[in-house]
Design a protein around this motif. Structure first.
Motif, PDB file in Angstrom:
ATOM      1  N   VAL A   1       0.871  -1.177   0.000  1.00  0.00           N
ATOM      2  CA  VAL A   1       0.000   0.000   0.000  1.00  0.00           C
ATOM      3  C   VAL A   1       0.906   1.224   0.000  1.00  0.00           C
ATOM      4  O   VAL A   1       1.820   1.325   0.821  1.00  0.00           O
ATOM      5  CB  VAL A   1      -0.925   0.025   1.238  1.00  0.00           C
ATOM      6  CG1 VAL A   1      -1.748   1.304   1.279  1.00  0.00           C
ATOM      7  CG2 VAL A   1      -1.815  -1.209   1.266  1.00  0.00           C
ATOM      8  N   VAL A   2       0.653   2.146  -0.920  1.00  0.00           N
ATOM      9  CA  VAL A   2       1.388   3.408  -0.963  1.00  0.00           C
ATOM     10  C   VAL A   2       0.398   4.556  -0.812  1.00  0.00           C
ATOM     11  O   VAL A   2      -0.792   4.406  -1.114  1.00  0.00           O
ATOM     12  CB  VAL A   2       2.192   3.560  -2.273  1.00  0.00           C
ATOM     13  CG1 VAL A   2       3.292   2.507  -2.364  1.00  0.00           C
ATOM     14  CG2 VAL A   2       1.297   3.493  -3.481  1.00  0.00           C
ATOM     15  N   ASP A   3       0.898   5.690  -0.334  1.00  0.00           N
ATOM     16  CA  ASP A   3       0.016   6.851  -0.193  1.00  0.00           C
ATOM     17  C   ASP A   3      -0.047   7.616  -1.513  1.00  0.00           C
ATOM     18  O   ASP A   3       0.520   7.180  -2.527  1.00  0.00           O
ATOM     19  CB  ASP A   3       0.443   7.741   0.984  1.00  0.00           C
ATOM     20  CG  ASP A   3       1.788   8.415   0.787  1.00  0.00           C
ATOM     21  OD1 ASP A   3       2.309   8.438  -0.345  1.00  0.00           O
ATOM     22  OD2 ASP A   3       2.327   8.946   1.766  1.00  0.00           O
ATOM     23  N   ALA A   4      -0.717   8.756  -1.518  1.00  0.00           N
ATOM     24  CA  ALA A   4      -0.926   9.547  -2.738  1.00  0.00           C
ATOM     25  C   ALA A   4       0.386  10.025  -3.362  1.00  0.00           C
ATOM     26  O   ALA A   4       0.444  10.284  -4.561  1.00  0.00           O
ATOM     27  CB  ALA A   4      -1.834  10.737  -2.439  1.00  0.00           C
TER      28      ALA A   4
ATOM     29  N   GLY B   1       3.116   8.186  -3.376  1.00  0.00           N
ATOM     30  CA  GLY B   1       3.887   7.008  -3.761  1.00  0.00           C
ATOM     31  C   GLY B   1       4.751   6.450  -2.647  1.00  0.00           C
ATOM     32  O   GLY B   1       5.516   5.509  -2.854  1.00  0.00           O
ATOM     33  N   LYS B   2       4.644   7.003  -1.451  1.00  0.00           N
ATOM     34  CA  LYS B   2       5.427   6.536  -0.307  1.00  0.00           C
ATOM     35  C   LYS B   2       4.862   5.224   0.230  1.00  0.00           C
ATOM     36  O   LYS B   2       3.662   5.075   0.392  1.00  0.00           O
ATOM     37  CB  LYS B   2       5.410   7.601   0.790  1.00  0.00           C
ATOM     38  CG  LYS B   2       6.257   7.228   1.974  1.00  0.00           C
ATOM     39  CD  LYS B   2       6.190   8.322   3.016  1.00  0.00           C
ATOM     40  CE  LYS B   2       6.946   7.939   4.240  1.00  0.00           C
ATOM     41  NZ  LYS B   2       6.522   6.692   4.838  1.00  0.00           N
ATOM     42  N   LEU B   3       5.756   4.289   0.529  1.00  0.00           N
ATOM     43  CA  LEU B   3       5.368   2.991   1.070  1.00  0.00           C
ATOM     44  C   LEU B   3       4.729   3.155   2.442  1.00  0.00           C
ATOM     45  O   LEU B   3       5.310   3.767   3.340  1.00  0.00           O
ATOM     46  CB  LEU B   3       6.594   2.085   1.163  1.00  0.00           C
ATOM     47  CG  LEU B   3       6.372   0.661   1.643  1.00  0.00           C
ATOM     48  CD1 LEU B   3       5.472  -0.103   0.678  1.00  0.00           C
ATOM     49  CD2 LEU B   3       7.706  -0.049   1.798  1.00  0.00           C
ATOM     50  N   VAL B   4       3.519   2.622   2.605  1.00  0.00           N
ATOM     51  CA  VAL B   4       2.782   2.714   3.863  1.00  0.00           C
ATOM     52  C   VAL B   4       2.699   1.345   4.536  1.00  0.00           C
ATOM     53  O   VAL B   4       2.986   1.212   5.718  1.00  0.00           O
ATOM     54  CB  VAL B   4       1.371   3.299   3.639  1.00  0.00           C
ATOM     55  CG1 VAL B   4       0.561   3.276   4.918  1.00  0.00           C
ATOM     56  CG2 VAL B   4       1.464   4.703   3.072  1.00  0.00           C
ATOM     57  N   LEU B   5       2.294   0.335   3.791  1.00  0.00           N
ATOM     58  CA  LEU B   5       2.182  -1.030   4.308  1.00  0.00           C
ATOM     59  C   LEU B   5       2.726  -1.999   3.263  1.00  0.00           C
ATOM     60  O   LEU B   5       2.568  -1.788   2.059  1.00  0.00           O
ATOM     61  CB  LEU B   5       0.726  -1.390   4.602  1.00  0.00           C
ATOM     62  CG  LEU B   5       0.040  -0.647   5.753  1.00  0.00           C
ATOM     63  CD1 LEU B   5      -1.457  -0.925   5.734  1.00  0.00           C
ATOM     64  CD2 LEU B   5       0.630  -1.062   7.085  1.00  0.00           C
ATOM     65  N   ARG B   6       3.315  -3.092   3.755  1.00  0.00           N
ATOM     66  CA  ARG B   6       3.815  -4.131   2.854  1.00  0.00           C
ATOM     67  C   ARG B   6       4.078  -5.378   3.679  1.00  0.00           C
ATOM     68  O   ARG B   6       4.717  -5.307   4.718  1.00  0.00           O
ATOM     69  CB  ARG B   6       5.111  -3.664   2.192  1.00  0.00           C
ATOM     70  CG  ARG B   6       5.653  -4.619   1.157  1.00  0.00           C
ATOM     71  CD  ARG B   6       6.874  -3.997   0.463  1.00  0.00           C
ATOM     72  NE  ARG B   6       7.573  -5.024  -0.272  1.00  0.00           N
ATOM     73  CZ  ARG B   6       8.428  -5.889   0.260  1.00  0.00           C
ATOM     74  NH1 ARG B   6       8.714  -5.838   1.531  1.00  0.00           N
ATOM     75  NH2 ARG B   6       9.001  -6.805  -0.484  1.00  0.00           N
TER      76      ARG B   6
ATOM     77  N   SER C   1       5.866  10.393  12.146  1.00  0.00           N
ATOM     78  CA  SER C   1       5.263  11.507  11.409  1.00  0.00           C
ATOM     79  C   SER C   1       5.385  11.297   9.908  1.00  0.00           C
ATOM     80  O   SER C   1       4.572  11.788   9.142  1.00  0.00           O
ATOM     81  CB  SER C   1       5.887  12.833  11.821  1.00  0.00           C
ATOM     82  OG  SER C   1       7.282  12.806  11.615  1.00  0.00           O
ATOM     83  N   THR C   2       6.351  10.500   9.486  1.00  0.00           N
ATOM     84  CA  THR C   2       6.503  10.201   8.064  1.00  0.00           C
ATOM     85  C   THR C   2       5.501   9.163   7.579  1.00  0.00           C
ATOM     86  O   THR C   2       5.387   8.923   6.391  1.00  0.00           O
ATOM     87  CB  THR C   2       7.932   9.694   7.776  1.00  0.00           C
ATOM     88  OG1 THR C   2       8.198   8.573   8.633  1.00  0.00           O
ATOM     89  CG2 THR C   2       8.946  10.797   8.017  1.00  0.00           C
ATOM     90  N   ASP C   3       4.752   8.550   8.511  1.00  0.00           N
ATOM     91  CA  ASP C   3       3.787   7.514   8.160  1.00  0.00           C
ATOM     92  C   ASP C   3       2.351   7.949   8.396  1.00  0.00           C
ATOM     93  O   ASP C   3       1.474   7.131   8.563  1.00  0.00           O
ATOM     94  CB  ASP C   3       4.032   6.240   8.998  1.00  0.00           C
ATOM     95  CG  ASP C   3       5.343   5.573   8.662  1.00  0.00           C
ATOM     96  OD1 ASP C   3       5.897   5.858   7.587  1.00  0.00           O
ATOM     97  OD2 ASP C   3       5.811   4.784   9.484  1.00  0.00           O
ATOM     98  N   ILE C   4       2.089   9.232   8.416  1.00  0.00           N
ATOM     99  CA  ILE C   4       0.756   9.746   8.752  1.00  0.00           C
ATOM    100  C   ILE C   4      -0.314   9.129   7.869  1.00  0.00           C
ATOM    101  O   ILE C   4      -1.396   8.827   8.321  1.00  0.00           O
ATOM    102  CB  ILE C   4       0.710  11.279   8.665  1.00  0.00           C
ATOM    103  CG1 ILE C   4       1.686  11.882   9.670  1.00  0.00           C
ATOM    104  CG2 ILE C   4      -0.692  11.810   8.873  1.00  0.00           C
ATOM    105  CD1 ILE C   4       1.468  11.462  11.099  1.00  0.00           C
ATOM    106  N   ALA C   5      -0.034   8.880   6.629  1.00  0.00           N
ATOM    107  CA  ALA C   5      -1.057   8.318   5.729  1.00  0.00           C
ATOM    108  C   ALA C   5      -1.453   6.907   6.122  1.00  0.00           C
ATOM    109  O   ALA C   5      -2.457   6.401   5.649  1.00  0.00           O
ATOM    110  CB  ALA C   5      -0.519   8.316   4.289  1.00  0.00           C
TER     111      ALA C   5
END
Length: 188
Positions: free
Chosen positions: A79-82, A84-89, A181-185
């Motif tokens: 899962v990436v945020d808007a 393109g940052k990796l959120v879940l994997r 804070s870098t994982d807020i999404a």
């Protein structure tokens, strides 16, 4: 359940999971009390060490070299945020933490100390309330780490997760989510 959906690769997945979970236990002065299936009970001498371990471990789990087949499973997809940052994997690990003074007893058979009592039960209930990829903590733990979270350089934030009613406990319990804070999404 992953074991039902992916039985042929779960031994490898569990091996990766266990290796990642154990990677920073000693670094943060933790003690692996025991495992039950894919669940770990870990005790720490200081609440800040526990928070650092949990935060870094979730990042390592997300970045682990999971088998491609497991990443195709709906519950382990990337899962990436808007942006393109990796959120879940990979498998969605949830961490529940509580501060207290549990009872401790040496087990002559296992050669290890075991922890038990109301504080251990509370930590277990908190873990069960969290959702995959999150760290939930109790009000008691929040009180111990709140000042540190406000001043630390780890980019961690504290968010109220809600009031939870647990079996056998009269009062609803306030739970909080620790997140980078870098994982807020990554929050709901």
């Amino acid at each position: 359940m992953l074991w039902d959906a992916e039985p042929t690769i779960m031994k490898e997945v569990l091996s990766i999971h266990d290796r990642v979970m154990r990677k920073y236990i000693k670094k943060y002065k933790g003690y692996e009390v025991k495992t039950v299936g894919d669940s770990f009970m870990i005790a720490f001498g200081h609440p800040v060490q526990a928070i650092k371990w949990a935060s870094e471990t979730l990042v390592l789990l997300r970045e682990a070299n999971w088998p491609t087949d497991i990443l195709r499973n709906e519950s382990c997809e990337t899962v990436v945020d808007a942006t393109g940052k990796l959120v879940l994997r990979g498998p969605r690990v949830r961490i529940g933490m509580h501060y207290g003074e549990p009872q401790c007893k040496y087990n002559r058979v296992s050669g290890r100390y075991d922890y038990f009592g109301p504080d251990v039960n509370m930590a277990s209930r908190i873990e069960a309330s969290a959702y995959g990829g999150t760290i939930f903590i109790s009000e008691a733990l929040k009180e111990m780490v709140n000042d540190w979270i406000l001043t630390q350089q780890e980019n961690l934030q504290l968010r109220f997760a809600g009031e939870y009613q647990f079996k056998g406990i009269d009062e609803a319990q306030s739970l909080y989510q620790i997140r980078r804070s870098t994982d807020i999404a990554s929050t709901h």
